[in-house]
Design an enzyme around this catalytic site. Structure first.
Site, PDB file in Angstrom:
ATOM      1  N   ASP A  30       0.896  -1.171   0.080  1.00  0.00           N
ATOM      2  CA  ASP A  30       0.008   0.109   0.213  1.00  0.00           C
ATOM      3  C   ASP A  30       0.994   1.259   0.214  1.00  0.00           C
ATOM      4  O   ASP A  30       1.992   1.324   0.809  1.00  0.00           O
ATOM      5  CB  ASP A  30      -0.899   0.054   1.292  1.00  0.00           C
ATOM      6  CG  ASP A  30      -2.238   1.038   1.068  1.00  0.00           C
ATOM      7  OD1 ASP A  30      -3.258   0.442   0.851  1.00  0.00           O
ATOM      8  OD2 ASP A  30      -1.633   2.220   1.044  1.00  0.00           O
ATOM      9  N   ILE A  31       0.448   2.071  -0.710  1.00  0.00           N
ATOM     10  CA  ILE A  31       1.338   3.595  -0.898  1.00  0.00           C
ATOM     11  C   ILE A  31       1.343   4.351   0.286  1.00  0.00           C
ATOM     12  O   ILE A  31       2.189   5.132   0.730  1.00  0.00           O
ATOM     13  CB  ILE A  31       0.922   4.463  -2.222  1.00  0.00           C
ATOM     14  CG1 ILE A  31       1.894   5.079  -2.789  1.00  0.00           C
ATOM     15  CG2 ILE A  31      -0.380   4.977  -1.699  1.00  0.00           C
ATOM     16  CD1 ILE A  31       1.695   5.885  -4.206  1.00  0.00           C
ATOM     17  N   ASN A  85     -12.715  -3.201   2.551  1.00  0.00           N
ATOM     18  CA  ASN A  85     -13.654  -2.019   2.499  1.00  0.00           C
ATOM     19  C   ASN A  85     -14.547  -2.286   1.256  1.00  0.00           C
ATOM     20  O   ASN A  85     -14.308  -2.472   0.298  1.00  0.00           O
ATOM     21  CB  ASN A  85     -13.051  -0.732   2.604  1.00  0.00           C
ATOM     22  CG  ASN A  85     -12.079  -0.728   3.790  1.00  0.00           C
ATOM     23  OD1 ASN A  85     -12.583  -1.232   4.782  1.00  0.00           O
ATOM     24  ND2 ASN A  85     -10.851   0.131   3.816  1.00  0.00           N
ATOM     25  N   GLY A  91     -15.870   2.568   3.550  1.00  0.00           N
ATOM     26  CA  GLY A  91     -14.639   3.283   3.373  1.00  0.00           C
ATOM     27  C   GLY A  91     -13.795   3.038   2.022  1.00  0.00           C
ATOM     28  O   GLY A  91     -12.676   3.327   1.980  1.00  0.00           O
ATOM     29  N   GLN A  92     -14.450   2.124   1.200  1.00  0.00           N
ATOM     30  CA  GLN A  92     -13.723   2.044  -0.020  1.00  0.00           C
ATOM     31  C   GLN A  92     -13.581   3.247  -0.934  1.00  0.00           C
ATOM     32  O   GLN A  92     -14.540   3.982  -1.217  1.00  0.00           O
ATOM     33  CB  GLN A  92     -14.535   0.976  -0.870  1.00  0.00           C
ATOM     34  CG  GLN A  92     -13.697   0.496  -1.904  1.00  0.00           C
ATOM     35  CD  GLN A  92     -14.461  -0.770  -2.745  1.00  0.00           C
ATOM     36  OE1 GLN A  92     -15.782  -1.059  -2.437  1.00  0.00           O
ATOM     37  NE2 GLN A  92     -13.896  -1.103  -3.774  1.00  0.00           N
ATOM     38  N   HIS A  98     -10.200  -5.215  -3.491  1.00  0.00           N
ATOM     39  CA  HIS A  98      -8.794  -5.627  -2.811  1.00  0.00           C
ATOM     40  C   HIS A  98      -8.974  -5.921  -1.558  1.00  0.00           C
ATOM     41  O   HIS A  98      -9.916  -5.462  -0.691  1.00  0.00           O
ATOM     42  CB  HIS A  98      -7.838  -4.411  -2.922  1.00  0.00           C
ATOM     43  CG  HIS A  98      -8.486  -3.207  -2.645  1.00  0.00           C
ATOM     44  ND1 HIS A  98      -9.491  -2.330  -3.239  1.00  0.00           N
ATOM     45  CD2 HIS A  98      -8.427  -2.539  -1.387  1.00  0.00           C
ATOM     46  CE1 HIS A  98      -9.916  -1.284  -2.492  1.00  0.00           C
ATOM     47  NE2 HIS A  98      -9.223  -1.331  -1.591  1.00  0.00           N
ATOM     48  N   HIS A 100      -6.841  -5.933   2.052  1.00  0.00           N
ATOM     49  CA  HIS A 100      -5.705  -5.126   2.876  1.00  0.00           C
ATOM     50  C   HIS A 100      -5.426  -6.383   3.733  1.00  0.00           C
ATOM     51  O   HIS A 100      -6.111  -7.032   4.572  1.00  0.00           O
ATOM     52  CB  HIS A 100      -6.265  -4.045   3.819  1.00  0.00           C
ATOM     53  CG  HIS A 100      -6.687  -3.081   3.008  1.00  0.00           C
ATOM     54  ND1 HIS A 100      -6.265  -1.894   2.893  1.00  0.00           N
ATOM     55  CD2 HIS A 100      -8.143  -2.803   2.476  1.00  0.00           C
ATOM     56  CE1 HIS A 100      -6.697  -0.886   2.344  1.00  0.00           C
ATOM     57  NE2 HIS A 100      -8.053  -1.461   1.816  1.00  0.00           N
TER      58      HIS A 100
HETATM   59  P1  5GP Z   1      -9.661   1.334   0.209  1.00  0.00           P
HETATM   60  O1  5GP Z   1      -9.885   2.746   0.934  1.00  0.00           O
HETATM   61  O2  5GP Z   1     -10.230   1.386  -1.131  1.00  0.00           O
HETATM   62  O3  5GP Z   1      -9.914  -0.013   0.939  1.00  0.00           O
HETATM   63  O4  5GP Z   1      -8.043   1.034   0.003  1.00  0.00           O
HETATM   64  C1  5GP Z   1      -7.477   1.570  -1.136  1.00  0.00           C
HETATM   65  C2  5GP Z   1      -5.912   1.800  -0.727  1.00  0.00           C
HETATM   66  O5  5GP Z   1      -5.176   1.950  -2.054  1.00  0.00           O
HETATM   67  C3  5GP Z   1      -5.505   2.662   0.310  1.00  0.00           C
HETATM   68  O6  5GP Z   1      -5.325   2.177   1.578  1.00  0.00           O
HETATM   69  C4  5GP Z   1      -4.629   3.536  -0.443  1.00  0.00           C
HETATM   70  O7  5GP Z   1      -3.495   3.859   0.391  1.00  0.00           O
HETATM   71  C5  5GP Z   1      -4.114   2.578  -1.509  1.00  0.00           C
HETATM   72  N1  5GP Z   1      -3.639   3.373  -2.618  1.00  0.00           N
HETATM   73  C6  5GP Z   1      -4.204   4.188  -3.543  1.00  0.00           C
HETATM   74  N2  5GP Z   1      -3.487   4.564  -4.373  1.00  0.00           N
HETATM   75  C7  5GP Z   1      -2.478   3.958  -4.563  1.00  0.00           C
HETATM   76  C8  5GP Z   1      -1.328   3.622  -5.523  1.00  0.00           C
HETATM   77  O8  5GP Z   1      -1.229   4.452  -6.446  1.00  0.00           O
HETATM   78  N3  5GP Z   1      -0.465   2.484  -5.091  1.00  0.00           N
HETATM   79  C9  5GP Z   1      -0.772   1.748  -4.029  1.00  0.00           C
HETATM   80  N4  5GP Z   1       0.385   0.809  -3.738  1.00  0.00           N
HETATM   81  N5  5GP Z   1      -1.611   1.929  -3.146  1.00  0.00           N
HETATM   82  C10 5GP Z   1      -2.440   2.969  -3.605  1.00  0.00           C
END
Ligand code: 5GP
Ligand code: ZN
Length: 112
Positions: A30-31, A85, A91-92, A98, A100
């Site tokens: 994760d970034i 999420n 919180g998606q 995906h 986590h």
């Molecule tokens: P969500 O909030 O949809 O459950 O999770 C999305 C996740 O993607 C977040 O934890 C966010 O930090 C990660 N993320 C967003 N953009 C990027 C990216 O460009 N590269 C990577 N490796 N992770 C990302």
């Protein structure tokens, strides 16, 4: 789907710190990590969210990949969390399903 971030990572056009890859599933760091280990496990195929996921085997592949990576990263015994999420209240923020994988520290409950 054409501008989906995680489809871009799956196809290789967008760089990521990939820790696992096969023909169906991919995992990368994760970034914006929320724990010492924070990995995202995605299917290469696009599904918007868990709500839209229709491939039970692929879902199983994602979870088995998360469990295997937890063992490989040395957090299986101490413990970890796998989170999906789903949609706005969940919180998606990226609409490509995906999981986590979070570990390397103790987690609180309930989540915020
Ligand atoms: P969500 O909030 O949809 O459950 O999770 C999305 C996740 O993607 C977040 O934890 C966010 O930090 C990660 N993320 C967003 N953009 C990027 C990216 O460009 N590269 C990577 N490796 N992770 C990302
Ligand atoms: Zn996608």
């Amino acid at each position: 789907m054409g501008d989906c971030l995680f489809c871009g990572i799956a196809k290789g056009g967008i760089p990521a710190d990939v820790v696992y890859s096969d023909e169906r599933v991919m995992a990368f760091r994760d970034i914006n990590p929320q724990a010492p280990v924070h990995i995202l496990v995605i299917p290469r195929a696009h599904y918007d969210s868990l709500d839209a996921m229709s491939d039970a085997q692929l879902l199983s592949d994602m979870l088995q990949t998360a469990a295997r990576l937890a063992r490989e990263m040395g957090i299986a015994e101490s413990g970890y969390r796998v989170v999906m999420n789903c949609n706005a209240d969940g919180g998606q923020t990226v609409q490509h399903i995906h999981a986590h994988l979070l570990g390397g520290r103790a987690m609180a409950w309930p989540p915020g």
